[in-house]
Design a protein around this motif. Sequence first.
Motif, PDB file in Angstrom:
ATOM      1  N   THR A   1       0.860  -1.185   0.000  1.00 30.72           N
ATOM      2  CA  THR A   1       0.000   0.000   0.000  1.00 30.72           C
ATOM      3  C   THR A   1       0.898   1.238   0.000  1.00 30.72           C
ATOM      4  O   THR A   1       2.079   1.149   0.362  1.00 30.72           O
ATOM      5  N   PRO A   2       0.373   2.394  -0.368  1.00 32.41           N
ATOM      6  CA  PRO A   2       1.232   3.599  -0.398  1.00 32.41           C
ATOM      7  C   PRO A   2       1.915   3.870   0.944  1.00 32.41           C
ATOM      8  O   PRO A   2       3.084   4.254   0.994  1.00 32.41           O
ATOM      9  N   GLU A   3       1.207   3.656   2.044  1.00 33.74           N
ATOM     10  CA  GLU A   3       1.781   3.912   3.374  1.00 33.74           C
ATOM     11  C   GLU A   3       2.955   2.963   3.652  1.00 33.74           C
ATOM     12  O   GLU A   3       4.022   3.387   4.105  1.00 33.74           O
ATOM     13  N   ALA A   4       2.756   1.675   3.380  1.00 28.89           N
ATOM     14  CA  ALA A   4       3.838   0.711   3.614  1.00 28.89           C
ATOM     15  C   ALA A   4       4.995   0.960   2.652  1.00 28.89           C
ATOM     16  O   ALA A   4       6.166   0.786   3.015  1.00 28.89           O
ATOM     17  N   GLN A   5       4.669   1.379   1.445  1.00 28.98           N
ATOM     18  CA  GLN A   5       5.715   1.640   0.448  1.00 28.98           C
ATOM     19  C   GLN A   5       6.667   2.739   0.919  1.00 28.98           C
ATOM     20  O   GLN A   5       7.874   2.683   0.672  1.00 28.98           O
ATOM     21  N   LYS A   6       6.108   3.725   1.653  1.00 25.20           N
ATOM     22  CA  LYS A   6       6.953   4.813   2.183  1.00 25.20           C
ATOM     23  C   LYS A   6       8.034   4.246   3.103  1.00 25.20           C
ATOM     24  O   LYS A   6       9.200   4.621   3.033  1.00 25.20           O
ATOM     25  N   HIS A   7       7.614   3.337   3.997  1.00 24.74           N
ATOM     26  CA  HIS A   7       8.582   2.731   4.921  1.00 24.74           C
ATOM     27  C   HIS A   7       9.597   1.883   4.158  1.00 24.74           C
ATOM     28  O   HIS A   7      10.789   1.909   4.446  1.00 24.74           O
ATOM     29  N   TYR A   8       9.089   1.127   3.203  1.00 23.76           N
ATOM     30  CA  TYR A   8       9.945   0.234   2.411  1.00 23.76           C
ATOM     31  C   TYR A   8      11.024   1.045   1.682  1.00 23.76           C
ATOM     32  O   TYR A   8      12.206   0.705   1.712  1.00 23.76           O
ATOM     33  N   ASP A   9      10.601   2.141   1.069  1.00 19.03           N
ATOM     34  CA  ASP A   9      11.547   2.985   0.323  1.00 19.03           C
ATOM     35  C   ASP A   9      12.547   3.648   1.269  1.00 19.03           C
ATOM     36  O   ASP A   9      13.746   3.740   0.965  1.00 19.03           O
ATOM     37  N   ALA A  10      12.046   4.126   2.405  1.00 15.30           N
ATOM     38  CA  ALA A  10      12.937   4.785   3.370  1.00 15.30           C
ATOM     39  C   ALA A  10      13.966   3.798   3.913  1.00 15.30           C
ATOM     40  O   ALA A  10      15.132   4.132   4.115  1.00 15.30           O
ATOM     41  N   SER A  11      13.522   2.567   4.129  1.00 23.15           N
ATOM     42  CA  SER A  11      14.432   1.537   4.632  1.00 23.15           C
ATOM     43  C   SER A  11      15.499   1.219   3.583  1.00 23.15           C
ATOM     44  O   SER A  11      16.690   1.101   3.903  1.00 23.15           O
ATOM     45  N   ALA A  12      15.063   1.101   2.323  1.00 23.89           N
ATOM     46  CA  ALA A  12      16.024   0.804   1.242  1.00 23.89           C
ATOM     47  C   ALA A  12      17.056   1.922   1.122  1.00 23.89           C
ATOM     48  O   ALA A  12      18.257   1.669   0.937  1.00 23.89           O
ATOM     49  N   ALA A  13      16.586   3.170   1.273  1.00 26.38           N
ATOM     50  CA  ALA A  13      17.506   4.308   1.176  1.00 26.38           C
ATOM     51  C   ALA A  13      18.503   4.288   2.330  1.00 26.38           C
ATOM     52  O   ALA A  13      19.697   4.571   2.153  1.00 26.38           O
ATOM     53  N   ALA A  14      18.006   3.943   3.534  1.00 26.99           N
ATOM     54  CA  ALA A  14      18.884   3.896   4.711  1.00 26.99           C
ATOM     55  C   ALA A  14      19.945   2.817   4.543  1.00 26.99           C
ATOM     56  O   ALA A  14      21.131   3.042   4.800  1.00 26.99           O
ATOM     57  N   VAL A  15      19.514   1.642   4.080  1.00 25.15           N
ATOM     58  CA  VAL A  15      20.461   0.528   3.903  1.00 25.15           C
ATOM     59  C   VAL A  15      21.551   0.901   2.889  1.00 25.15           C
ATOM     60  O   VAL A  15      22.722   0.593   3.070  1.00 25.15           O
ATOM     61  N   LYS A  16      21.144   1.616   1.854  1.00 29.55           N
ATOM     62  CA  LYS A  16      22.100   2.049   0.831  1.00 29.55           C
ATOM     63  C   LYS A  16      23.196   2.926   1.433  1.00 29.55           C
ATOM     64  O   LYS A  16      24.336   2.912   0.993  1.00 29.55           O
ATOM     65  N   GLU A  17      22.808   3.697   2.454  1.00 30.15           N
ATOM     66  CA  GLU A  17      23.786   4.576   3.116  1.00 30.15           C
ATOM     67  C   GLU A  17      24.474   3.883   4.287  1.00 30.15           C
ATOM     68  O   GLU A  17      25.156   4.525   5.083  1.00 30.15           O
ATOM     69  N   GLY A  18      24.214   2.586   4.452  1.00 26.82           N
ATOM     70  CA  GLY A  18      24.817   1.872   5.573  1.00 26.82           C
ATOM     71  C   GLY A  18      24.182   2.218   6.893  1.00 26.82           C
ATOM     72  O   GLY A  18      24.807   2.169   7.947  1.00 26.82           O
TER      73      GLY A  18
END
Lengths: 268, 138
Positions: free
Chosen positions: A78-95
């Motif tokens: 859902t759009p709400e869960a997607q926000k968390h998913y994207d934020a998590s992916a961005a965080a992991v990318k930055e270590g």
Amino acid sequence: MNKSRAGRVGMVGLVLTFVAFGASDLLAQFQPAGTLGVLAPANIAKSRPKAPFDITGTWLHTQGENERFDPPAGFKLTPEAQKHYDASAAAVKEGKLYRNDIGLCWPAGMPIMMTRVWPIQMIQLPTSIFMISELMNSMRIVYMDGRQHVDPDIVVPSFNGESIGHWEADTLVIDTTGFVDQHHWIQDRAGIPASDALHIVERIKMQNQSKRLEIEFTLTDPKSWVGDWKITKHWDRQDERDIAEVECLPDLNEHMPTVHSSDNIREK
Amino acid sequence: MKAIRLTGPVILTLSLAVSLFAHHSAAGVDQTKTVTHEGIVKKFNWANPHSYLEIEVINEKGVAEIWNLEMMPPSYLVKAGWKSSTLKYGDKVTFTARPMRNGDPGGLFVSVKVPDGRTLLQTAPRGGGAAPAPQYQQ
């Protein structure tokens, strides 16, 4: 009347009011009047068909099997869960970490409390199955005495939910609802949240001469993703293991640099 | 600073141990680096779900800083030869760790050379550099 006496009288009045009108109502909220608890001898002694298997034992999620609940291919959030998913992916990318709630002592909750690399002790009675994970001694009670789920308007939300079980031929089927809507993740490392609409159905089979459990999970949560997620996982019997007290303590956690690093992103 | 001599199978075991020791989430740890330091033990905490070590290290600027090292629970450390009395306040040790990416002193414990001369890991190495015992996670 002086102040302290007035206070005492007030307190006594409050207690009497609770005893007279409150206590029975409060208890009655959760089960119909006259319902026996799962450990009541009279409930345990009731006549029931013999269970197809006994899950009593110490179990460990099969090593080498993914301990996370990864979504199936083609999943849609859902759009709400997607926000968390994207934020998590961005965080992991930055270590960095994204909302590492488990590291901060929030309970893992269902379903991931079942697959931590810590043993789970299970005790099966005719009325119930108790499951206690060594990690944080997190506990589930599966009600097997024929009761229904508590009214969703009065169920107290929890991380492990309310589990109602029954037998279908040789399969133990557990239906779990009643979840919290914060700090609870289906896939914590991918930032996929669980909501209070989470519904878990477990179909459990005993395999390999009672040495292995198989659980087929069906996860639905219309607030977080579209459709059903099905995942099958296994546990191996650990006859030489017991469990100990394992608490997530604030002072201990302060010494965990991976948890208290400035890289643990909390707000977004 | 003395380096700990590591053999091939031990290095393989160490790298597997650290990668499996994924812990809660170890995203803040640089899994590609292993650092070696000498220091003085300030605290060895023997506890579930994680043991930890605090070691005072003099950094390259000559300033003392405390390294917090996350470790496995005692049930694993025992199998690798540890006791709660293995290290105590004031012991001089050389340790290796996977450091934090952000440069904070601390990280995931890998090994330590203890005062009696042994080098201790977190998991019992198996013959031929096979994978170590599975790791607990939080």
